[in-house]
Design a protein around this motif. Structure first.
Motif, mmCIF file in Angstrom:
data_model
loop_
_atom_site.group_PDB
_atom_site.id
_atom_site.type_symbol
_atom_site.label_atom_id
_atom_site.label_comp_id
_atom_site.label_asym_id
_atom_site.label_seq_id
_atom_site.Cartn_x
_atom_site.Cartn_y
_atom_site.Cartn_z
ATOM 1 N N LEU A 3 0.757 -1.140 0.139
ATOM 2 C CA LEU A 3 0.063 0.169 0.077
ATOM 3 C C LEU A 3 1.024 1.100 -0.161
ATOM 4 O O LEU A 3 2.147 1.252 0.186
ATOM 5 C CB LEU A 3 -0.958 0.024 1.226
ATOM 6 C CG LEU A 3 -1.830 -1.175 1.339
ATOM 7 C CD1 LEU A 3 -2.451 -1.094 2.649
ATOM 8 C CD2 LEU A 3 -2.643 -1.313 0.239
ATOM 9 N N SER A 4 0.151 2.379 -0.538
ATOM 10 C CA SER A 4 0.992 3.623 -0.461
ATOM 11 C C SER A 4 1.414 3.884 0.892
ATOM 12 O O SER A 4 2.547 4.654 1.225
ATOM 13 C CB SER A 4 0.402 4.580 -1.167
ATOM 14 O OG SER A 4 -0.939 5.077 -0.496
ATOM 15 N N GLU A 5 0.540 3.768 2.047
ATOM 16 C CA GLU A 5 0.821 4.012 3.524
ATOM 17 C C GLU A 5 -0.151 3.110 4.304
ATOM 18 O O GLU A 5 -0.875 2.429 3.798
ATOM 19 C CB GLU A 5 0.526 5.370 3.629
ATOM 20 C CG GLU A 5 -0.842 5.800 3.281
ATOM 21 C CD GLU A 5 -1.284 7.326 3.385
ATOM 22 O OE1 GLU A 5 -0.475 7.945 4.174
ATOM 23 O OE2 GLU A 5 -2.308 7.631 3.050
ATOM 24 N N ALA A 6 0.196 2.972 5.641
ATOM 25 C CA ALA A 6 -0.602 2.307 6.554
ATOM 26 C C ALA A 6 -1.636 3.042 6.640
ATOM 27 O O ALA A 6 -1.614 4.192 6.668
ATOM 28 C CB ALA A 6 -0.091 2.029 7.850
ATOM 29 N N ASN A 37 -8.622 -2.714 4.047
ATOM 30 C CA ASN A 37 -9.227 -3.014 2.681
ATOM 31 C C ASN A 37 -9.639 -1.592 1.807
ATOM 32 O O ASN A 37 -9.248 -1.562 0.997
ATOM 33 C CB ASN A 37 -10.514 -3.786 3.015
ATOM 34 C CG ASN A 37 -11.350 -3.881 1.909
ATOM 35 O OD1 ASN A 37 -12.237 -3.353 1.351
ATOM 36 N ND2 ASN A 37 -10.939 -4.970 1.042
ATOM 37 N N GLN A 38 -10.106 -0.547 2.749
ATOM 38 C CA GLN A 38 -10.381 0.615 2.116
ATOM 39 C C GLN A 38 -9.017 1.407 1.470
ATOM 40 O O GLN A 38 -8.993 1.782 0.302
ATOM 41 C CB GLN A 38 -11.007 1.431 3.244
ATOM 42 C CG GLN A 38 -12.298 1.194 3.495
ATOM 43 C CD GLN A 38 -12.892 2.102 4.643
ATOM 44 O OE1 GLN A 38 -12.203 2.563 5.395
ATOM 45 N NE2 GLN A 38 -14.093 1.996 4.631
ATOM 46 N N GLN A 39 -7.836 1.200 2.046
ATOM 47 C CA GLN A 39 -6.799 1.479 1.719
ATOM 48 C C GLN A 39 -6.299 0.942 0.479
ATOM 49 O O GLN A 39 -5.785 1.426 -0.502
ATOM 50 C CB GLN A 39 -5.566 1.771 2.646
ATOM 51 C CG GLN A 39 -4.263 2.143 2.128
ATOM 52 C CD GLN A 39 -4.182 3.750 2.165
ATOM 53 O OE1 GLN A 39 -4.742 4.235 3.084
ATOM 54 N NE2 GLN A 39 -3.804 4.441 1.051
ATOM 55 N N PHE A 40 -6.513 -0.413 0.401
ATOM 56 C CA PHE A 40 -6.091 -1.190 -0.757
ATOM 57 C C PHE A 40 -7.042 -0.820 -1.839
ATOM 58 O O PHE A 40 -6.444 -0.880 -3.136
ATOM 59 C CB PHE A 40 -6.321 -2.693 -0.618
ATOM 60 C CG PHE A 40 -6.418 -3.692 -1.672
ATOM 61 C CD1 PHE A 40 -5.549 -3.907 -2.440
ATOM 62 C CD2 PHE A 40 -7.795 -4.187 -1.955
ATOM 63 C CE1 PHE A 40 -5.561 -4.585 -3.566
ATOM 64 C CE2 PHE A 40 -7.735 -4.876 -3.084
ATOM 65 C CZ PHE A 40 -6.928 -5.270 -3.951
ATOM 66 N N ASN A 41 -8.333 -0.628 -1.870
ATOM 67 C CA ASN A 41 -9.138 -0.383 -2.727
ATOM 68 C C ASN A 41 -8.667 1.090 -3.583
ATOM 69 O O ASN A 41 -8.597 1.143 -4.501
ATOM 70 C CB ASN A 41 -10.553 -0.191 -2.459
ATOM 71 C CG ASN A 41 -11.418 -1.378 -1.963
ATOM 72 O OD1 ASN A 41 -10.803 -2.653 -2.493
ATOM 73 N ND2 ASN A 41 -12.415 -1.529 -1.147
ATOM 74 N N ARG A 42 -8.537 2.002 -2.692
ATOM 75 C CA ARG A 42 -7.905 3.411 -3.248
ATOM 76 C C ARG A 42 -6.432 3.015 -3.868
ATOM 77 O O ARG A 42 -6.495 3.535 -4.911
ATOM 78 C CB ARG A 42 -7.432 4.232 -1.957
ATOM 79 C CG ARG A 42 -8.924 5.008 -1.327
ATOM 80 C CD ARG A 42 -8.495 6.160 -0.547
ATOM 81 N NE ARG A 42 -7.707 5.645 0.706
ATOM 82 C CZ ARG A 42 -8.340 5.125 1.644
ATOM 83 N NH1 ARG A 42 -9.414 5.066 2.034
ATOM 84 N NH2 ARG A 42 -7.591 4.856 2.795
ATOM 85 N N ASN A 103 3.269 -0.358 11.736
ATOM 86 C CA ASN A 103 2.394 -0.964 10.993
ATOM 87 C C ASN A 103 2.659 -1.041 9.437
ATOM 88 O O ASN A 103 3.089 0.160 8.930
ATOM 89 C CB ASN A 103 0.942 -0.311 11.070
ATOM 90 C CG ASN A 103 0.121 -0.435 12.412
ATOM 91 O OD1 ASN A 103 -0.133 -1.814 12.436
ATOM 92 N ND2 ASN A 103 0.147 0.227 13.226
ATOM 93 N N LEU A 104 3.142 -2.143 9.080
ATOM 94 C CA LEU A 104 3.374 -2.113 7.445
ATOM 95 C C LEU A 104 2.298 -1.853 6.553
ATOM 96 O O LEU A 104 1.001 -1.893 6.923
ATOM 97 C CB LEU A 104 3.661 -3.774 7.306
ATOM 98 C CG LEU A 104 4.950 -4.326 7.593
ATOM 99 C CD1 LEU A 104 4.915 -5.832 7.260
ATOM 100 C CD2 LEU A 104 6.168 -3.524 6.983
ATOM 101 N N SER A 105 2.691 -1.172 5.515
ATOM 102 C CA SER A 105 1.667 -0.834 4.707
ATOM 103 C C SER A 105 1.350 -1.952 3.404
ATOM 104 O O SER A 105 1.800 -1.800 2.429
ATOM 105 C CB SER A 105 2.034 0.341 3.778
ATOM 106 O OG SER A 105 3.529 0.181 3.404
ATOM 107 N N TYR A 106 0.958 -2.971 4.100
ATOM 108 C CA TYR A 106 0.763 -4.330 3.380
ATOM 109 C C TYR A 106 -0.643 -4.766 3.517
ATOM 110 O O TYR A 106 -1.112 -4.868 4.754
ATOM 111 C CB TYR A 106 1.794 -5.412 3.621
ATOM 112 C CG TYR A 106 1.663 -6.623 2.782
ATOM 113 C CD1 TYR A 106 2.124 -6.822 1.805
ATOM 114 C CD2 TYR A 106 0.975 -7.638 3.346
ATOM 115 C CE1 TYR A 106 2.183 -7.774 0.750
ATOM 116 C CE2 TYR A 106 0.810 -8.838 2.744
ATOM 117 C CZ TYR A 106 1.203 -9.190 1.424
ATOM 118 O OH TYR A 106 1.088 -10.039 0.753
ATOM 119 N N TYR A 107 -1.135 -5.307 2.385
ATOM 120 C CA TYR A 107 -2.573 -6.089 2.386
ATOM 121 C C TYR A 107 -2.692 -7.117 1.491
ATOM 122 O O TYR A 107 -2.298 -6.882 0.396
ATOM 123 C CB TYR A 107 -3.677 -4.905 2.166
ATOM 124 C CG TYR A 107 -4.915 -5.599 2.359
ATOM 125 C CD1 TYR A 107 -5.505 -5.769 3.678
ATOM 126 C CD2 TYR A 107 -5.621 -5.691 1.208
ATOM 127 C CE1 TYR A 107 -6.807 -6.502 3.933
ATOM 128 C CE2 TYR A 107 -7.096 -6.021 1.106
ATOM 129 C CZ TYR A 107 -7.596 -6.463 2.542
ATOM 130 O OH TYR A 107 -8.837 -6.820 2.619
#
Length: 148
Positions: A3-6, A37-42, A103-107
């Motif tokens: 992800l771009s960020e946590a 999930n919302q961060q992943f969607n964006r 917190n990793l920015s990974y999903y």
């Protein structure tokens, strides 16, 4: 998926919500799953849009990523790393507060989550979507049973 960020939706003190984890984990509460999930969607939507702009007319894209089979069972190698970091906290090698603040920015999305974003974003026509399994639980059991 990186992800771009946590996710910021977890609040100014995400460690209080996702205590003991460095990413979405089996023990994460629903609010953490939702925020990631919302961060992943964006981010995945932006990724698709950006790749579509770069693609030649009639071009295709092959995408390979790690994913989960179930949103509430997201065990990945990163959760395993988090478990080992927690062991280091118990051994006094890492401060608990520092681990909880990380917190990793990974999903790792599910197949359905990937499909939904591709279809909703609209830049690509999904022609094929395949999955294969990695048995992380077995990997972790074997790693924990090795003499150290």
């Amino acid at each position: 998926m990186w992800l771009s960020e946590a996710p910021k939706a977890m609040g100014s003190k995400p460690e209080l919500i996702n205590k003991g984890n460095i990413c979405v984990a089996k023990t994460s509460p629903p609010a953490v799953f939702k925020a990631y999930n919302q961060q992943f969607n964006r981010d995945f939507s932006m990724f698709l849009k950006s790749r579509a702009e770069e693609l030649v007319p009639g071009g295709r894209m092959v995408l390979t990523t790690m994913a989960s089979f179930s949103s509430d069972d997201p065990l990945t190698i990163w959760e395993f790393v988090g478990l080992k970091l927690n062991d280091m906290v118990l051994e006094g090698l890492i401060e608990e507060e520092k681990l909880d603040a990380f917190n990793l920015s990974y999903y790792a999305p599910t197949k359905e989550e990937v499909k939904k974003v591709i279809e909703e974003e609209g830049s690509f026509k999904l022609q094929r979507l395949e999955t294969f399994a990695m048995d992380w639980d077995n990997y972790i059991r074997k790693a924990n049973n090795k003499p150290g």
